[in-house]
Design an enzyme around this catalytic site. Structure first.
Site, PDB file in Angstrom:
ATOM      1  N   TRP A   5      34.567  35.580  43.346  1.00 11.94           N
ATOM      2  CA  TRP A   5      34.402  36.553  44.434  1.00 11.94           C
ATOM      3  C   TRP A   5      33.277  36.170  45.384  1.00 11.94           C
ATOM      4  CZ3 TRP A   5      38.391  39.261  45.485  1.00 11.94           C
ATOM      5  CH2 TRP A   5      39.250  39.707  44.466  1.00 11.94           C
TER       6      TRP A   5
ATOM      7  N   ASP B 146      27.320  42.500  46.333  1.00 18.12           N
ATOM      8  CA  ASP B 146      28.653  42.981  45.978  1.00 18.12           C
ATOM      9  C   ASP B 146      28.571  43.487  44.533  1.00 18.12           C
ATOM     10  OD1 ASP B 146      31.262  43.380  45.240  1.00 18.12           O
ATOM     11  OD2 ASP B 146      31.989  41.390  45.822  1.00 18.12           O
TER      12      ASP B 146
ATOM     13  N   LYS C 161      37.240  49.855  40.584  1.00 21.30           N
ATOM     14  CA  LYS C 161      36.835  49.302  39.294  1.00 21.30           C
ATOM     15  C   LYS C 161      36.139  50.368  38.461  1.00 21.30           C
ATOM     16  CE  LYS C 161      38.212  45.423  41.151  1.00 21.30           C
ATOM     17  NZ  LYS C 161      37.423  44.447  41.881  1.00 21.30           N
TER      18      LYS C 161
HETATM   19  C1  LIG Z   1      37.775  43.442  43.023  1.00 22.96           C
HETATM   20  C2  LIG Z   1      36.631  42.779  43.639  1.00 22.96           C
HETATM   21  C3  LIG Z   1      36.615  42.443  45.003  1.00 22.96           C
HETATM   22  C4  LIG Z   1      37.775  42.710  45.919  1.00 22.96           C
HETATM   23  O1  LIG Z   1      37.870  44.055  46.169  1.00 22.96           O
HETATM   24  P1  LIG Z   1      38.924  44.673  47.192  1.00 22.96           P
HETATM   25  O2  LIG Z   1      38.546  46.125  47.174  1.00 22.96           O
HETATM   26  O3  LIG Z   1      40.289  44.400  46.670  1.00 22.96           O
HETATM   27  O4  LIG Z   1      38.704  44.062  48.535  1.00 22.96           O
HETATM   28  C5  LIG Z   1      35.477  41.861  45.520  1.00 22.96           C
HETATM   29  N1  LIG Z   1      34.408  41.602  44.737  1.00 22.96           N
HETATM   30  C6  LIG Z   1      34.393  41.904  43.424  1.00 22.96           C
HETATM   31  C7  LIG Z   1      33.180  41.611  42.608  1.00 22.96           C
HETATM   32  C8  LIG Z   1      35.505  42.503  42.837  1.00 22.96           C
HETATM   33  O5  LIG Z   1      35.487  42.807  41.531  1.00 22.96           O
END
Ligand SMILES: *Cc1c(COP(=O)(O)O)cnc(C)c1O
Length: 359
Positions: free
Chosen positions: A101, A171, A195
Site C-alpha cells: 500500500w 495511512d 477495515k
Molecule cells: C485497504 C487499504 C487501502 C485502500 O483503501 P481503499 O479504501 O480501497 O481506497 C489503502 N491502504 C491500506 C493500508 C489499506 O489497508
C-alpha cells in the site's frame, strides 16, 4: 464448530451488536418514521448523528482540539493524490515504502514534482518495516508519508517516529482504533472505514489545523480539506449511512472499555495465533517479530499445494475469507477489533486438525 467467523481483510467483520442495532432501527430510526438512509444530510434528525459520531471519535481516540476530523469519500487511495494536492504547495515530500500500500501511495504521487523515496524494504520482500532512523528526508519536505500497518504484507509499526522534523502523514486504514495513539505526533491521519471502522464508502481524515490550508487552487471542492472542514464535511452529500454505522462502532468501543481494553484484547488475540504458528513446523510467518501486524496475520503452509485445500476446508467449518491477497498468495487471517478471541481459538483448532490430517 457451529459458529462462523469472517477473517476478511476488508470490507471486514463488524461487531454483531452494532449490526443488530442497525437492523433494529433500519426501517424506523428512533420513531422518525424514516430510515437513516432516507434522511436529508442537512435535516434535524441527521445532523446530530454526524456530530455525535465526531464527538465520540474525538473522545475514544483522544483527538486534540487543534485537529479537524473530516468524513470524506473516495477511499484511502483517493488520498494518494489528495495529500499532495492539499499539502505540497510547491515543496518536496518523502515516502516510506514498507509494503504494497505505501509503495502504491509513492507511485500514485509521481505525477507531482519532487516526490522522493525515504526508505524501502522491497528488496527484502517487505518482511521488515524500514526503521525511522533510516528514513531519508529533507527538513524542507512538506511531509513524510508512511503506512502504519501494511494490510497485505502484515507489517506494522508500533512506535510513532519521534525524530522526524516535518509533519508525518499516515495511512492508518487497517490499524486505526486498534490501540491508543498519540495523535499529536502526526500531521495527518487517514483511513478507509471498511477495515476497522464501518462500511465502505467513508474515509476518515484527521488533520492538524495548521496544515489544512495549503491546497493547490485547482483542487476540486470535494477534495479540498479546508473547504470540506469549513462545510462540516458536507460540501456535497457525505456517506450518510456509513457515518451512522461508524458512529455506532465508536460507541461500541467506548462501551467495551475504550482503546486501552481493545488493545489488550488485540494483543492477546495476535499473540495466541502467532504463538501457534511459530510452534508449528507445518505453517510459518516470516515477518520480523518487531513488525508483526496485530490486525492482519499472513501465514503459509510449507507445502504451498495445500493452500487452496486449507481455504476450502476452513470454509466448510465456518471460517471464512482466509485466502491470502492475490499478489502474495498464501493465507491471511485479518483479526480486527470486532473479531472475538473465540474466533482465534476456532481458527487455531482448525489449523491443528488440518495439520494432523496432511502433515
Ligand atoms: C485497504 C487499504 C487501502 C485502500 O483503501 P481503499 O479504501 O480501497 O481506497 C489503502 N491502504 C491500506 C493500508 C489499506 O489497508
Amino acid at each position: 464448530m457451529s459458529c462462523r467467523y469472517n477473517f476478511s481483510a476488508g470490507p471486514a467483520i463488524l461487531p454483531k451488536e452494532v449490526l443488530e442495532q442497525v437492523q433494529s432501527e433500519l426501517i424506523d430510526w428512533h420513531g422518525t418514521g424514516m430510515s437513516v438512509i432516507e434522511m436529508s444530510h442537512r435535516g434535524k434528525q441527521y445532523l446530530p448523528i454526524l456530530d455525535e459520531a465526531e464527538n465520540d471519535l474525538r473522545n475514544i481516540f483522544s483527538i486534540p482540539k487543534n485537529y479537524k476530523v473530516l468524513f470524506l469519500q473516495g477511499g484511502a487511495i483517493t488520498q494518494n493524490f489528495m495529500v499532495p494536492m492539499n499539502l505540497l504547495a510547491g515543496r518536496s515530500a518523502s515516502y516510506v515504502a514498507s509494503g504494497y500500500w505505501s509503495k502504491r501511495t509513492y507511485n500514485d504521487a509521481q505525477p507531482f514534482e519532487n516526490i522522493h523515496l525515504a526508505a524501502s524494504s522491497e528488496s527484502i520482500d517487505f518482511i521488515k518495516a524500514p526503521d525511522a532512523s533510516e528514513w531519508k528526508y529533507s527538513t524542507s519536505d512538506a511531509y513524510v508519508h508512511f503506512c502504519m500497518n501494511e494490510t497485505i504484507h502484515g507489517v506494522e509499526y508500533f512506535d510513532v517516529p519521534e525524530s522526524i522534523k516535518v509533519p508525518l502523514v499516515c495511512d492508518m486504514s487497517s490499524n486505526i482504533l486498534s490501540r491508543p495513539m498519540d495523535i499529536d505526533k502526526f500531521g495527518v491521519i487517514y483511513a478507509g472505514a471498511q477495515k476497522n471502522i464501518g462500511p465502505a464508502g467513508l474515509t476518515l481524515l484527521i488533520v492538524r489545523d495548521d496544515l489544512i490550508d495549503f491546497a493547490d487552487k485547482k483542487t476540486p471542492t470535494t477534495f479540498n480539506w479546508k473547504i470540506q472542514s469549513d462545510n462540516k464535511s458536507m460540501i456535497n452529500t457525505p456517506s450518510t449511512f456509513s457515518i451512522y454505522v461508524a458512529g455506532l462502532v465508536f460507541k461500541w468501543i467506548e462501551k467495551n472499555g475504550g482503546l486501552k481494553m481493545i488493545e489488550k484484547k488485540n494483543i492477546e488475540k495476535a499473540d495466541y495465533l502467532y504463538k501457534y504458528i511459530d510452534s508449528s513446523s507445518f505453517y510459518y510467518n516470516n515477518i520480523d517479530k518487531n513488525n508483526r501486524s496485530r490486525m492482519n496475520v499472513p501465514f503459509r503452509i510449507h507445502d504451498d499445494e495445500l493452500t487452496m485445500k486449507f481455504v476450502a476446508e476452513a470454509e466448510e467449518q465456518g471460517l471464512y475469507q482466509l485466502k491470502g491477497h492475490r499478489l502474495v498468495g498464501g493465507l491471511r487471517a485479518s483479526i480486527y477489533n470486532a473479531m472475538p478471541m473465540e474466533g482465534i481459538e476456532a481458527l487455531v483448532e482448525f489449523m491443528e486438525i488440518f495439520e494432523k490430517k496432511y502433515q
